[in-house]
Design a protein around this motif. Structure first.
Motif, mmCIF file in Angstrom:
data_model
loop_
_atom_site.group_PDB
_atom_site.id
_atom_site.type_symbol
_atom_site.label_atom_id
_atom_site.label_comp_id
_atom_site.label_asym_id
_atom_site.label_seq_id
_atom_site.Cartn_x
_atom_site.Cartn_y
_atom_site.Cartn_z
ATOM 1 N N TRP A 53 -3.512 -3.903 1.239
ATOM 2 C CA TRP A 53 -4.616 -3.032 0.830
ATOM 3 C C TRP A 53 -5.548 -2.970 2.023
ATOM 4 N N ALA A 69 -5.310 0.377 -6.198
ATOM 5 C CA ALA A 69 -5.375 -0.920 -5.519
ATOM 6 C C ALA A 69 -5.923 -1.998 -6.451
ATOM 7 N N VAL A 90 -0.968 -7.826 -4.312
ATOM 8 C CA VAL A 90 -1.444 -7.591 -2.955
ATOM 9 C C VAL A 90 -1.233 -8.849 -2.122
#
Length: 187
Positions: free
Chosen positions: A6, A129, A138
């Motif tokens: 991210w 995200a 992530v």
């Protein structure tokens, strides 16, 4: 397993966009733009939420054909078009270019993509995200901090149900006092 990163430009007070989705504060220097372009060249696929997809797709498919396009913008446009993209949206009916649309469970699809062979994945778009972050998907966070306070807008980090412990793996300073920090999620 593929790595999911991210990565975004962020104001010093933690926002990826100022109120009204204003991104004017995050215009990159030539040095930072070249760094972002190299990231795109190395990305196996980009995962976009609807709003970020619409912003990027409104400009980059033809950016290299615009009057005054610099060699750096031409190179970025070529790299962006070539990079496979997956767009997550429940409201779009179709996407174009080197992209495919996913209308179902984003977390399930990101989990499936991570398990495939291939290059690293980048996730972009605050809502998408945040879903990947809350699901523990992530692997790395790349925070490109600009020396500006915007006072509100779209936060980089969503609220979490639990702590995420990170290890600093890289830092770099760019023109204008912009600082990139890259963190890996401690598993």
């Amino acid at each position: 397993m593929r790595t999911l990163t991210w990565a975004m430009n962020v104001s010093l007070d933690g926002y990826t966009a100022a109120p009204g989705d204003d991104l004017g504060w995050s215009v990159p220097s030539d040095e930072l733009f070249a760094w972002w372009s190299e990231r795109v060249a190395a990305t196996g696929a980009a995962l976009y939420g609807r709003r970020l997809w619409q912003t990027m797709n409104a400009h980059w498919p033809t950016a290299d054909q615009q009057p005054g396009a610099t060699p750096a913008h031409v190179a970025y446009a070529h790299r962006w078009r070539a990079m496979p993209k997956v767009v997550f949206s429940s409201t779009l009916g179709a996407v174009d270019g080197n992209a495919r649309l996913v209308t179902g469970d984003a977390v399930a699809e990101i989990t499936r993509l991570k398990a495939e062979d291939g290059g690293p994945l980048d996730v972009g778009g605050a809502t998408l995200a945040a879903a990947a972050q809350r699901a523990g998907l992530v692997d790395e966070y790349v925070v490109v901090t600009h020396p500006v306070l915007v006072g509100g807008g779209t936060p980089f980090f969503a609220s979490l149900d639990r702590w995420v412990v990170l290890d600093l793996v890289e830092t770099r300073t760019f023109d204008g006092g912009i600082v990139m920090t890259r963190y890996r999620t401690r598993r």
